[in-house]
Motif scaffolding. Structure first.
Motif, mmCIF file in Angstrom:
data_model
loop_
_atom_site.group_PDB
_atom_site.id
_atom_site.type_symbol
_atom_site.label_atom_id
_atom_site.label_comp_id
_atom_site.label_asym_id
_atom_site.label_seq_id
_atom_site.Cartn_x
_atom_site.Cartn_y
_atom_site.Cartn_z
ATOM 1 N N THR A 130 -20.720 15.996 15.861
ATOM 2 C CA THR A 130 -22.111 16.235 16.462
ATOM 3 C C THR A 130 -22.735 14.930 16.569
ATOM 4 O O THR A 130 -22.487 14.076 16.101
ATOM 5 C CB THR A 130 -22.634 16.873 14.908
ATOM 6 N N THR A 131 -24.632 15.124 16.651
ATOM 7 C CA THR A 131 -24.944 13.659 17.267
ATOM 8 C C THR A 131 -25.417 13.296 15.701
ATOM 9 O O THR A 131 -25.325 12.102 16.007
ATOM 10 C CB THR A 131 -26.430 14.214 17.851
ATOM 11 N N ALA A 132 -25.321 13.280 15.151
ATOM 12 C CA ALA A 132 -26.055 13.141 13.696
ATOM 13 C C ALA A 132 -24.569 12.713 12.995
ATOM 14 O O ALA A 132 -24.312 11.466 12.263
ATOM 15 C CB ALA A 132 -26.204 14.355 12.325
ATOM 16 N N LEU A 133 -23.508 12.868 13.107
ATOM 17 C CA LEU A 133 -22.263 12.208 12.586
ATOM 18 C C LEU A 133 -21.863 10.666 13.164
ATOM 19 O O LEU A 133 -21.599 9.833 12.672
ATOM 20 C CB LEU A 133 -20.587 13.105 12.809
ATOM 21 N N LEU A 134 -21.973 11.161 14.473
ATOM 22 C CA LEU A 134 -21.638 10.072 15.590
ATOM 23 C C LEU A 134 -23.022 8.850 15.088
ATOM 24 O O LEU A 134 -22.419 7.633 15.244
ATOM 25 C CB LEU A 134 -21.820 10.221 17.637
ATOM 26 N N ASP A 135 -24.005 9.211 15.094
ATOM 27 C CA ASP A 135 -25.122 8.525 14.755
ATOM 28 C C ASP A 135 -24.843 7.328 13.403
ATOM 29 O O ASP A 135 -25.078 6.764 13.019
ATOM 30 C CB ASP A 135 -26.482 8.740 14.790
ATOM 31 N N ALA A 136 -24.713 8.225 12.508
ATOM 32 C CA ALA A 136 -23.869 7.788 11.025
ATOM 33 C C ALA A 136 -22.525 6.954 11.096
ATOM 34 O O ALA A 136 -22.696 5.680 10.815
ATOM 35 C CB ALA A 136 -23.682 9.401 9.796
ATOM 36 N N LEU A 137 -21.857 6.877 11.815
ATOM 37 C CA LEU A 137 -20.458 6.477 12.519
ATOM 38 C C LEU A 137 -21.117 4.814 12.691
ATOM 39 O O LEU A 137 -21.091 3.777 12.706
ATOM 40 C CB LEU A 137 -19.444 6.981 13.075
ATOM 41 N N HIS A 138 -21.899 5.193 13.761
ATOM 42 C CA HIS A 138 -22.493 3.806 14.872
ATOM 43 C C HIS A 138 -23.122 3.099 13.659
ATOM 44 O O HIS A 138 -23.394 2.054 13.872
ATOM 45 C CB HIS A 138 -23.415 4.601 15.577
ATOM 46 N N GLY A 139 -24.385 3.507 12.715
ATOM 47 C CA GLY A 139 -24.597 3.144 11.738
ATOM 48 C C GLY A 139 -23.876 2.159 10.993
ATOM 49 O O GLY A 139 -23.941 0.825 10.224
ATOM 50 N N LEU A 140 -23.002 2.945 10.314
ATOM 51 C CA LEU A 140 -21.807 2.014 9.918
ATOM 52 C C LEU A 140 -20.728 0.630 10.626
ATOM 53 O O LEU A 140 -21.229 -0.261 9.817
ATOM 54 C CB LEU A 140 -20.630 3.047 9.218
ATOM 55 N N LEU A 146 -22.699 -1.084 13.075
ATOM 56 C CA LEU A 146 -23.503 -1.652 12.291
ATOM 57 C C LEU A 146 -23.535 -2.480 11.431
ATOM 58 O O LEU A 146 -23.905 -3.374 11.535
ATOM 59 C CB LEU A 146 -24.457 -1.402 13.270
ATOM 60 N N VAL A 147 -23.713 -1.914 10.450
ATOM 61 C CA VAL A 147 -23.881 -2.773 9.074
ATOM 62 C C VAL A 147 -22.470 -3.385 9.041
ATOM 63 O O VAL A 147 -22.237 -4.267 8.504
ATOM 64 C CB VAL A 147 -23.935 -1.594 7.517
ATOM 65 N N ALA A 148 -21.269 -2.958 9.062
ATOM 66 C CA ALA A 148 -19.770 -3.445 9.144
ATOM 67 C C ALA A 148 -20.333 -5.273 9.978
ATOM 68 O O ALA A 148 -19.437 -6.133 9.751
ATOM 69 C CB ALA A 148 -19.053 -3.141 8.960
ATOM 70 N N ALA A 149 -20.414 -4.940 11.066
ATOM 71 C CA ALA A 149 -20.443 -6.205 12.166
ATOM 72 C C ALA A 149 -21.720 -6.783 11.957
ATOM 73 O O ALA A 149 -21.498 -8.319 11.595
ATOM 74 C CB ALA A 149 -21.040 -5.371 13.877
ATOM 75 N N VAL A 150 -22.310 -6.837 11.184
ATOM 76 C CA VAL A 150 -23.672 -7.454 10.618
ATOM 77 C C VAL A 150 -22.676 -8.256 8.950
ATOM 78 O O VAL A 150 -23.622 -9.675 8.389
ATOM 79 C CB VAL A 150 -25.285 -7.291 10.179
ATOM 80 N N SER A 151 -22.212 -7.475 8.478
ATOM 81 C CA SER A 151 -22.000 -8.706 6.783
ATOM 82 C C SER A 151 -20.803 -8.880 6.897
ATOM 83 O O SER A 151 -21.036 -10.277 7.133
ATOM 84 C CB SER A 151 -21.113 -6.838 5.889
ATOM 85 N N ASP A 152 -19.785 -8.772 8.398
ATOM 86 C CA ASP A 152 -18.949 -9.745 9.094
ATOM 87 C C ASP A 152 -19.156 -10.845 9.153
ATOM 88 O O ASP A 152 -18.946 -11.986 9.153
ATOM 89 C CB ASP A 152 -17.649 -8.897 9.846
ATOM 90 N N ALA A 153 -20.305 -10.719 10.361
ATOM 91 C CA ALA A 153 -20.725 -12.032 10.981
ATOM 92 C C ALA A 153 -21.530 -12.923 9.948
ATOM 93 O O ALA A 153 -21.840 -13.926 9.996
ATOM 94 C CB ALA A 153 -21.844 -11.342 11.966
ATOM 95 N N SER A 154 -22.453 -12.384 8.532
ATOM 96 C CA SER A 154 -23.197 -13.086 7.554
ATOM 97 C C SER A 154 -21.715 -13.816 6.658
ATOM 98 O O SER A 154 -22.230 -14.827 6.142
ATOM 99 C CB SER A 154 -24.037 -12.322 7.131
ATOM 100 N N VAL A 155 -20.491 -12.799 6.332
ATOM 101 C CA VAL A 155 -19.519 -13.615 5.757
ATOM 102 C C VAL A 155 -19.392 -14.988 6.320
ATOM 103 O O VAL A 155 -18.572 -16.093 5.812
ATOM 104 C CB VAL A 155 -18.490 -12.286 5.602
ATOM 105 N N GLU A 156 -18.865 -15.061 7.778
ATOM 106 C CA GLU A 156 -18.343 -15.922 8.407
ATOM 107 C C GLU A 156 -19.291 -16.670 8.957
ATOM 108 O O GLU A 156 -18.517 -18.458 9.068
ATOM 109 C CB GLU A 156 -18.168 -15.852 10.490
ATOM 110 N N GLU A 157 -20.161 -16.993 8.729
ATOM 111 C CA GLU A 157 -21.697 -17.986 8.949
ATOM 112 C C GLU A 157 -20.524 -19.115 7.670
ATOM 113 O O GLU A 157 -20.600 -19.710 6.545
ATOM 114 C CB GLU A 157 -22.452 -17.894 8.761
#
Length: 138
Positions: free
Chosen positions: A115-125, A127-138
């Motif tokens: 569903t759109t809601a599931l895809l949006d939720a996965l996309h959000g997760l 994005l959060v994981a990518a931001v978290s990973d980028a901040s750990v590398e800095e």
């Protein structure tokens, strides 16, 4: 009377048969089965769905052949399925394979609608994981 064992393949077949307006006789004929009662035995789990009949059954039922084959192979031939899956998924990296494994495990008992809601939720997760990973590398 003994109850047939739990079978994800039989459940998928039963649900697909229940969702169609075709008779079991019509479906059996389309799948090349000699008698409709064989189809009845497959949908209750009394006998296995022959792997070679899955493409024709899928076409007659209007369901995804790949998913039907995957569920049947996981249930009936798990070692063969795992070997094929490992050897024939060379285009996926390790993280992608893990995601697919998680989805397949979660959907083993039934289809998960994208569903759109599931895809949006996965996309959000992601994005959060990518931001978290980028901040750990800095």
């Amino acid at each position: 009377m003994t109850k047939a064992p739990y079978s994800p393949t039989a459940n998928l077949l039963r649900d697909a048969i229940d969702a169609t307006d075709k008779t079991q006789r019509e479906l059996a004929r389309a799948a090349g089965l000699p008698h409709a009662n064989v189809l009845s035995m497959m949908k209750t789990g009394e006998c296995k769905v022959p792997i070679s009949r899955i493409p024709k059954l899928s076409a007659a039922l209007g369901i995804d052949t790949s998913r039907f084959l995957e569920i049947a192979m996981q249930e009936y031939h798990p070692e063969i399925w795992m070997t094929l899956k490992e050897e024939y998924s060379p285009l996926l990296d390790e993280a992608e394979r893990k995601l697919i494994d998680i989805y397949q495990t979660a959907s083993f008992a039934g289809r998960i609608p994208m569903t759109t809601a599931l895809l949006d939720a996965l996309h959000g997760l992601f994005l959060v994981a990518a931001v978290s990973d980028a901040s750990v590398e800095e």
